[in-house]
Design an enzyme around this catalytic site. Structure first.
Site, PDB file in Angstrom:
ATOM      1  N   CYS A 276      60.341  24.770  42.895  1.00 42.65           N
ATOM      2  CA  CYS A 276      60.959  23.575  44.558  1.00 42.65           C
ATOM      3  C   CYS A 276      62.468  23.990  44.902  1.00 42.65           C
ATOM      4  CB  CYS A 276      61.492  22.366  44.470  1.00 42.65           C
ATOM      5  SG  CYS A 276      59.193  21.553  43.403  1.00 42.65           S
TER       6      CYS A 276
ATOM      7  N   ASN B 260      64.708  21.194  40.477  1.00 43.29           N
ATOM      8  CA  ASN B 260      63.791  22.234  41.254  1.00 43.29           C
ATOM      9  C   ASN B 260      63.799  22.889  39.631  1.00 43.29           C
ATOM     10  OD1 ASN B 260      64.917  25.449  41.839  1.00 43.29           O
ATOM     11  ND2 ASN B 260      63.143  24.492  41.562  1.00 43.29           N
ATOM     12  N   GLY B 261      63.189  23.125  39.164  1.00 50.31           N
ATOM     13  CA  GLY B 261      62.901  23.306  37.281  1.00 50.31           C
ATOM     14  C   GLY B 261      61.178  23.102  36.732  1.00 50.31           C
TER      15      GLY B 261
ATOM     16  N   TYR C  54      60.456  37.500  44.538  1.00 51.37           N
ATOM     17  CA  TYR C  54      59.345  37.482  45.420  1.00 51.37           C
ATOM     18  C   TYR C  54      60.185  35.971  46.195  1.00 51.37           C
ATOM     19  CZ  TYR C  54      55.566  34.252  46.782  1.00 51.37           C
ATOM     20  OH  TYR C  54      54.673  33.465  47.601  1.00 51.37           O
TER      21      TYR C  54
ATOM     22  N   GLY D 249      59.027  25.396  49.239  1.00 54.33           N
ATOM     23  CA  GLY D 249      58.309  24.279  48.944  1.00 54.33           C
ATOM     24  C   GLY D 249      57.609  23.275  49.657  1.00 54.33           C
TER      25      GLY D 249
HETATM   26  P1  AMP Z   1      47.040  37.969  42.988  1.00 59.55           P
HETATM   27  O1  AMP Z   1      46.236  38.066  44.461  1.00 59.55           O
HETATM   28  O2  AMP Z   1      47.237  36.565  41.901  1.00 59.55           O
HETATM   29  O3  AMP Z   1      47.294  39.185  42.026  1.00 59.55           O
HETATM   30  O4  AMP Z   1      49.042  37.262  44.032  1.00 59.55           O
HETATM   31  C1  AMP Z   1      49.586  38.312  44.270  1.00 59.55           C
HETATM   32  C2  AMP Z   1      50.243  37.987  45.838  1.00 59.55           C
HETATM   33  O5  AMP Z   1      50.463  36.195  45.266  1.00 59.55           O
HETATM   34  C3  AMP Z   1      51.707  38.682  46.159  1.00 59.55           C
HETATM   35  O6  AMP Z   1      50.831  39.821  46.984  1.00 59.55           O
HETATM   36  C4  AMP Z   1      52.756  37.807  46.012  1.00 59.55           C
HETATM   37  O7  AMP Z   1      53.481  38.226  47.127  1.00 59.55           O
HETATM   38  C5  AMP Z   1      52.498  37.132  45.802  1.00 59.55           C
HETATM   39  N1  AMP Z   1      52.622  36.180  44.734  1.00 59.55           N
HETATM   40  C6  AMP Z   1      53.287  36.354  43.383  1.00 59.55           C
HETATM   41  N2  AMP Z   1      53.884  35.050  42.571  1.00 59.55           N
HETATM   42  C7  AMP Z   1      53.477  34.139  43.566  1.00 59.55           C
HETATM   43  C8  AMP Z   1      53.459  32.778  43.039  1.00 59.55           C
HETATM   44  N3  AMP Z   1      54.795  32.298  42.605  1.00 59.55           N
HETATM   45  N4  AMP Z   1      53.565  32.151  44.486  1.00 59.55           N
HETATM   46  C9  AMP Z   1      53.022  32.546  45.158  1.00 59.55           C
HETATM   47  N5  AMP Z   1      52.432  33.775  45.833  1.00 59.55           N
HETATM   48  C10 AMP Z   1      52.868  34.722  44.576  1.00 59.55           C
END
Ligand code: AMP
Length: 477
Positions: free
Chosen positions: A20, A120-121, A260, A46
């Site tokens: 968050c 947050n956490g 990310y 979030g």
């Molecule tokens: P996937 O299809 O599960 O391999 O998702 C990979 C994609 O999800 C990448 O393009 C990342 O930018 C994105 N991503 C990575 N970590 C997260 C996260 N914690 N929450 C949402 N999106 C994520």
């Protein structure tokens, strides 16, 4: 190759994630308005719901709803938040939901008055503490970890409010960047390892505290310093005071914030620029895994700075070969008739003119399950007409789930936890696939020993209780 996604018993616990954004302000005539703007700047942290709690010096006032900050608050609602101190919270959307009852801040009355919390956490012993508290008669209104902290504060014995908060946070374990609002003060606390970011800024005669410094820029606040791991910062009439609430054995800043989660214009963890880090990761990736190609394209938005870095070092021209639709709301209705790869198509579309017949390097920040990369590669080849697609990932393979607040699926669902890079390449149907090495990543980040890299090396800095969901998943993956 067929990659199965299966849910273990442990996975059923895995529904609440506290990924968050928090924002607080002390001593500003427009405290609620500033908090609204701060939350707006932190919206990427979030989107499930948001809330603001303000204090007029005597009473706390709270407004919160599901949805996006700009949809929740209007002038009328902000007017219902009087006073010169406020805290706010953006909640990340979760698989298990939780709805309005989990939207923060959470407000409670206890022996010493009123108190609101924004967190947050993710706590790793919340289940245990909750069971103990319930056995003693406590009634919980939400399924959020944060309510456990409120109960612990209410039950602490000291007459001193700061001692009560310190006692409560000493009784929980995990990642927490916390803001508390009391009638006359704002209190910020960061866990002993400093997993999630939390920075202090100055605006006019007041102070602000935020998850990321991009929130300071919007309101014209000046960065002062971070809340230190284990530190409690009290901001009240006497000014800003620092207390050591927790012994800090080591630091474990979350490396995934750089990869990310955080906004590139933010400065995190002792004022390190996220954009600079991402660009350097792209440069290092190019040094490690060069490929002959015609164009470098990012998966927007998180892949953009890294792709620029990759292009600069590889001298392969950069371009925007995928266009992202920024207006996908939560209410989007998918058509009943199935359209192939709809999920990715609705978000991204290739620019054919740019990709047709080209050897394309695609830079993304991470592969989690692998489904996004697979669809993107297919789309670039089939719709974009690319001759070759070379996937470059700006982080090491994600092999471990995060228990400290980043929303990751269970270990079984993390494709890299059970498959070699070559197997993943085949699965996503790319001509080549390369990840940034862990050594390469560490070589870029200043004081890299101060970071948690558990998602890449399974070295979890904060231990879990023996019967916790986290421990279960590690022992019975
Ligand atoms: P996937 O299809 O599960 O391999 O998702 C990979 C994609 O999800 C990448 O393009 C990342 O930018 C994105 N991503 C990575 N970590 C997260 C996260 N914690 N929450 C949402 N999106 C994520």
């Amino acid at each position: 190759m067929k990659i199965k996604s299966c849910r273990t018993p442990a996975a059923f616990f895995h529904d609440i994630h506290e990924e968050c954004g928090v924002f607080g302000v002390y001593n500003h005539p427009e405290a609620a308005n500033l908090t609204y703007l701060g939350l707006y700047a932190l919206q990427h942290r979030g989107q499930e719901g948001a809330g603001i709690c303000s204090s007029d010096g005597k009473h706390l006032h709270i407004e919160k709803s599901m949805g996006l900050v700009a949809d929740i608050f209007n002038e009328k609602r902000l007017k219902r938040l009087p006073g010169s101190i406020a805290i706010g919270h953006n909640r990340y959307s979760t698989a298990g939901g939780g709805g309005l009852k989990n939207v923060q801040p959470l407000l409670a009355n206890y022996a010493l008055g009123s108190i609101a919390i924004a967190h947050n956490g993710n706590l790793v012993n919340a289940e245990q503490r909750k069971r103990e508290l319930e056995a003693e008669g406590a009634i919980f209104q939400s399924t959020s970890d944060s309510e456990v902290i409120l109960h612990l504060i209410a039950r602490a014995r000291s007459e001193n409010p700061y001692e009560r908060i310190a006692e409560a946070v000493r009784n929980v374990s995990g990642a927490f960047s916390l803001l508390f609002l009391r009638e006359n003060e704002l209190i910020a606390v960061r866990d002993a390892f400093g997993v999630r970011p939390l920075s202090i800024g100055k605006v006019d005669d007041g102070y602000v505290v935020a998850s990321e410094t991009c929130a300071f820029d919007l309101i014209g606040a000046e960065y002062v310093r971070d809340v230190e791991p284990g530190e409690m910062v009290i901001i009240n009439e006497q000014g800003l005071h620092s207390h050591k609430a927790l012994h800090s054995p080591r630091r474990a800043f979350c490396v995934f914030e750089f990869i990310y989660f955080a906004r590139p214009d933010s400065y995190l963890f002792n004022h390190t620029c996220v954009n600079t880090m991402r660009k350097e990761m792209g440069r290092q990736l190019a040094r490690e895994s060069m490929v002959d190609a015609d164009v470098v394209i990012p998966v927007p938005d998180s892949g953009v700075p890294a792709a620029i870095g990759f292009s600069e070092t590889s001298r392969i021209p950069f371009d925007f070969g995928l266009i992202r639709n920024h207006y996908i709301g939560r209410t989007f209705i998918e058509p009943k008739q199935s359209i192939r790869h709809f999920g990715v198509k609705i978000k991204l579309n290739p620019v054919r003119d740019l990709l047709q017949g080209k050897r394309v390097v695609v830079v993304d920040d991470s592969i989690v399950r692998g489904t996004t990369s697979k669809k993107i590669v297919k789309m670039i080849r089939e719709v974009g007409g690319a001759k070759e697609v070379h996937m470059r990932i700006c982080s090491p393979p994600t092999v471990g789930p995060c228990f400290y607040g980043i929303d990751t699926p269970t270990r079984q669902e993390l494709i890299a936890s059970s498959h070699m890079t070559e197997e993943i390449r085949k699965y996503i149907t790319a001509n080549s696939l390369a990840y940034l090495s862990l050594g390469g990543l560490k070589s870029i980040i200043p004081h890299s020993g101060d970071y948690c890299t558990a998602c890449f090396d399974n070295k979890y800095p904060i231990t879990f209780p023996k019967d916790s969901k986290e421990q279960l998943e590690l022992v019975f993956p």
